[in-house]
Enzyme design. Structure first.
Site, PDB file in Angstrom:
ATOM      1  CD  GLN A 129      48.286  51.295  43.946  1.00  0.00           C
ATOM      2  OE1 GLN A 129      47.099  50.892  44.276  1.00  0.00           O
ATOM      3  NE2 GLN A 129      48.918  52.379  44.584  1.00  0.00           N
ATOM      4  CG  ASN A 130      49.825  54.524  38.119  1.00  0.00           C
ATOM      5  OD1 ASN A 130      48.891  54.366  38.659  1.00  0.00           O
ATOM      6  ND2 ASN A 130      50.504  55.597  38.049  1.00  0.00           N
ATOM      7  CB  VAL A 131      47.486  49.430  33.591  1.00  0.00           C
ATOM      8  CG1 VAL A 131      47.394  48.533  34.927  1.00  0.00           C
ATOM      9  CG2 VAL A 131      46.461  50.313  33.487  1.00  0.00           C
ATOM     10  CG  HIS A 160      47.079  46.602  40.277  1.00  0.00           C
ATOM     11  ND1 HIS A 160      46.775  48.116  40.677  1.00  0.00           N
ATOM     12  CD2 HIS A 160      47.337  45.862  41.205  1.00  0.00           C
ATOM     13  CE1 HIS A 160      46.543  47.552  42.067  1.00  0.00           C
ATOM     14  NE2 HIS A 160      46.809  46.511  42.295  1.00  0.00           N
ATOM     15  CB  CYS A 168      43.559  34.449  23.475  1.00  0.00           C
ATOM     16  SG  CYS A 168      44.886  32.975  23.503  1.00  0.00           S
ATOM     17  CB  CYS A 229      43.815  34.123  19.387  1.00  0.00           C
ATOM     18  SG  CYS A 229      45.437  33.462  19.675  1.00  0.00           S
ATOM     19  CB  CYS A 232      43.676  30.320  19.245  1.00  0.00           C
ATOM     20  SG  CYS A 232      43.996  30.644  20.999  1.00  0.00           S
ATOM     21  N   GLY A 275      51.436  59.482  45.634  1.00  0.00           N
ATOM     22  CA  GLY A 275      50.129  59.660  44.751  1.00  0.00           C
ATOM     23  C   GLY A 275      48.936  58.509  44.525  1.00  0.00           C
ATOM     24  N   GLY A 303      44.822  64.446  50.189  1.00  0.00           N
ATOM     25  CA  GLY A 303      43.408  63.812  50.762  1.00  0.00           C
ATOM     26  C   GLY A 303      43.508  62.499  51.471  1.00  0.00           C
TER      27      GLY A 303
END
Length: 366
Positions: A129-131, A160, A168, A229, A232, A275, A303
């Site tokens: 899930q980390n970017v 993700h 763009c 951009c 573009c 994690g 947790g």
């Protein structure tokens, strides 16, 4: 449009965990036994990057560490009106200042333990899930020849997205370093400020998505320039609507990524979750899919999590960094010593968590 930030139900946050307390050695043995049959899919979250200095969203009690957390939503970022432009000025100024710590972060022992298990073919698919791209760094820095880009892209699925590319709204993609240079050129005063901030070591608090709070500086976002951009412009369009290749709240995960995540579960024999609180449904549904297809599931996290007390989930409450290194040595046995690449991986990794991880003192929304 009403979009809520995903969270853990209050009933789970208030409940006492049913996970049995085990010793560290027993935790290592249990996780190693789970991995040893091989063909394991692994799902990771923000907890694995904390030792690399990247702050998690939630504390050990499962609650947001910034109670005023308020991300910019997808529809706000891509809005073509003046209001949308203001949202993008806010986002890109904060992200411009917050990206360098993510860019410069180094893998920690958890990343290298996972990389060693991938290299040794015990982990068949890694979903993160980390970017931040740290799982990629852990593989390519120690085993580049064995993990060329095509193999790397097929072995790590970024559920993700990634902070390291920008596109763009007409589909032109650029690497984040180049986009940072465009922002620097368009905003020389902010470039000078960022340089001074780096020189003085006064980097503001950075969230896992590269966002920082800067309201305490008493600044306005209205003077921050977002460049057109260039691709573009070559097509006779002016276009300043850019976003990182990250899935924002309110944005759907690309269908190809969604399908690939399910395929990863289907083609594996078991699922190890590491994690993460599984607060986002995109991750939680993968755990549900594994259970629905009768795959063994183990969860390693400190947790409350959204999967607590679900039948079929073995939960072990330990920080990932305290056990996964020894788990990997247990799984690999003599190979952990004799395989030069694996040995180098297991000798690598920084441990540099944020100085004060719990940030629940009220501060500017962001």
């Amino acid at each position: 449009m009403r979009i809520s930030v995903p969270g853990i139900p209050q009933a789970i946050l208030s409940a006492v965990s049913s996970a049995p307390q085990v010793s560290r050695s027993e935790a290592v043995e249990r996780i190693a036994a789970f991995i040893k049959p091989g063909n394991v899919a692994v799902l990771t979250g923000a907890g694995v990057s904390v030792d690399s200095g990247i702050r998690a969203y939630r504390g050990h009690d499962g609650r947001y560490m910034n109670p005023n957390y308020k991300p910019i939503l997808y529809h706000e970022l891509i809005d073509k009106t003046a209001k949308g432009h203001a949202f993008r000025q806010r986002y890109w100024l904060r992200s411009y200042l917050g990206y360098p710590p993510v860019r410069d972060a180094l893998p920690n022992p958890t990343h290298y333990a996972v990389a060693a298990l991938q290299h040794a073919n015990f982990i068949s698919r890694l979903i993160t899930q980390n970017v931040d791209g740290l799982h990629h760094k852990a593989l390519v820095t120690k085993a580049h020849a064995h993990w060329p880009p095509p193999k790397l892209s097929s072995s790590i699925l970024e559920l993700h997205g990634t902070l390291h590319r920008v596109h763009c709204n007409r589909g032109h993609v650029v690497d984040r370093g180049t986009f940072q240079d465009w922002l620097s050129s368009a905003n020389p005063s902010w470039f000078a400020y960022a340089q001074e901030m780096e020189r003085m070591g006064t980097q503001p608090r950075t969230n896992p998505d590269g966002d920082v709070a800067v309201e305490h500086l008493g600044i306005s976002y209205s003077d921050f320039q977002i460049p057109d951009c260039p691709a573009c412009l070559l097509e006779n369009h002016t276009n300043t609507v850019h976003k990182p290749q990250v899935v924002f709240f309110g944005e759907s995960i690309p269908q190809s990524v969604k399908e690939a995540s399910y395929d990863s579960i289907d083609s594996s024999d078991r699922l190890l979750v590491v994690g993460t609180t599984l607060a986002t449904y995109s991750a939680f549904r993968l755990l549900k899919h594994a259970l629905d297809t009768h795959k063994p599931v183990m969860l390693l996290n400190i947790g409350p999590t959204r999967a607590d007390n679900i039948t079929g989930v073995q939960k072990i409450e330990y920080p990932t960094g305290s056990v996964l290194h020894d788990v990997t040595r247990n799984v690999l046995g003599i190979r952990a010593v004799e395989d030069e690449i694996v040995r180098e991986m297991l000798e690598s990794g920084i441990v540099r968590p944020p100085k004060d991880t719990d940030d629940r003192a009220p501060r500017a929304a962001g």
